[in-house]
Scaffold this motif. Sequence first.
Motif, PDB file in Angstrom:
ATOM      1  N   TYR A 156      -6.458 -56.359  81.916  1.00 44.17           N
ATOM      2  CA  TYR A 156      -7.885 -56.467  81.613  1.00 44.17           C
ATOM      3  C   TYR A 156      -8.360 -55.361  80.680  1.00 44.17           C
ATOM      4  O   TYR A 156      -9.091 -55.617  79.722  1.00 44.17           O
ATOM      5  N   TYR A 157      -7.966 -54.147  80.933  1.00 41.94           N
ATOM      6  CA  TYR A 157      -8.469 -53.025  80.148  1.00 41.94           C
ATOM      7  C   TYR A 157      -7.909 -53.023  78.731  1.00 41.94           C
ATOM      8  O   TYR A 157      -8.627 -52.689  77.777  1.00 41.94           O
ATOM      9  N   TRP A 159      -7.183 -55.699  77.059  1.00 49.64           N
ATOM     10  CA  TRP A 159      -7.961 -56.742  76.394  1.00 49.64           C
ATOM     11  C   TRP A 159      -9.347 -56.247  76.034  1.00 49.64           C
ATOM     12  O   TRP A 159      -9.855 -56.538  74.944  1.00 49.64           O
ATOM     13  N   GLN A 160      -9.970 -55.526  76.950  1.00 47.36           N
ATOM     14  CA  GLN A 160     -11.305 -55.007  76.668  1.00 47.36           C
ATOM     15  C   GLN A 160     -11.276 -54.061  75.472  1.00 47.36           C
ATOM     16  O   GLN A 160     -12.175 -54.085  74.628  1.00 47.36           O
ATOM     17  N   PHE A 211     -13.127 -54.623  71.999  1.00 47.73           N
ATOM     18  CA  PHE A 211     -14.047 -53.583  71.542  1.00 47.73           C
ATOM     19  C   PHE A 211     -13.731 -53.178  70.106  1.00 47.73           C
ATOM     20  O   PHE A 211     -14.611 -53.137  69.245  1.00 47.73           O
ATOM     21  N   LEU A 245     -17.491 -49.252  76.969  1.00 47.56           N
ATOM     22  CA  LEU A 245     -16.958 -50.309  77.824  1.00 47.56           C
ATOM     23  C   LEU A 245     -17.655 -50.352  79.173  1.00 47.56           C
ATOM     24  O   LEU A 245     -17.420 -51.262  79.968  1.00 47.56           O
ATOM     25  N   GLN A 287     -17.250 -48.740  81.898  1.00 47.92           N
ATOM     26  CA  GLN A 287     -16.261 -48.853  82.966  1.00 47.92           C
ATOM     27  C   GLN A 287     -15.975 -47.485  83.587  1.00 47.92           C
ATOM     28  O   GLN A 287     -14.834 -47.065  83.666  1.00 47.92           O
ATOM     29  N   ILE A 338      -8.597 -47.378  81.667  1.00 50.58           N
ATOM     30  CA  ILE A 338      -8.869 -47.412  80.228  1.00 50.58           C
ATOM     31  C   ILE A 338      -7.956 -46.432  79.519  1.00 50.58           C
ATOM     32  O   ILE A 338      -7.380 -46.736  78.474  1.00 50.58           O
ATOM     33  N   THR A 369      -9.244 -62.429  67.692  1.00 47.35           N
ATOM     34  CA  THR A 369     -10.460 -62.306  68.489  1.00 47.35           C
ATOM     35  C   THR A 369     -11.678 -63.021  67.917  1.00 47.35           C
ATOM     36  O   THR A 369     -12.659 -63.194  68.630  1.00 47.35           O
TER      37      THR A 369
END
Length: 118
Positions: free
Chosen positions: A39-40, A42-43, A47, A65, A67, A74, A112
């Motif tokens: 997940y991170y 991908w984030q 970004f 983010l 987070q 991250i 993306t």
Amino acid sequence: VTISDKLNNFVEEQKSEVTNEVASSDVLSRFLDEQRNDYYAWQLILFFSEHPYVRFNRLAIIHALNQDNGRRYIQIALDELIEQGIIKVSTDANLSLYSLAEDMRRQVLKLTRPAQKE
């Protein structure tokens, strides 16, 4: 369309497309295939795709983010993206700054952003 769908479409396009960017697309495809559930990562990729030419310090990335509870994750994902050559680190006034590696920009943006219909 999910991220997994985009990844699968991207990988299929890369298999059928012959370009001068074979080395960079191979690195990105291999990393994304290995990390598709991260997940991170991908984030971070999403970004940086929104800011393909901007350099950020680590704290700005974490703050952007939103987070704070995932700061450690991250950090791990950012380090992995750096190791894979997708993100590069530069130093300005003793401050580490992170951005998309130049040879990865086109591939990340292609992955993306939706295809432009003419």
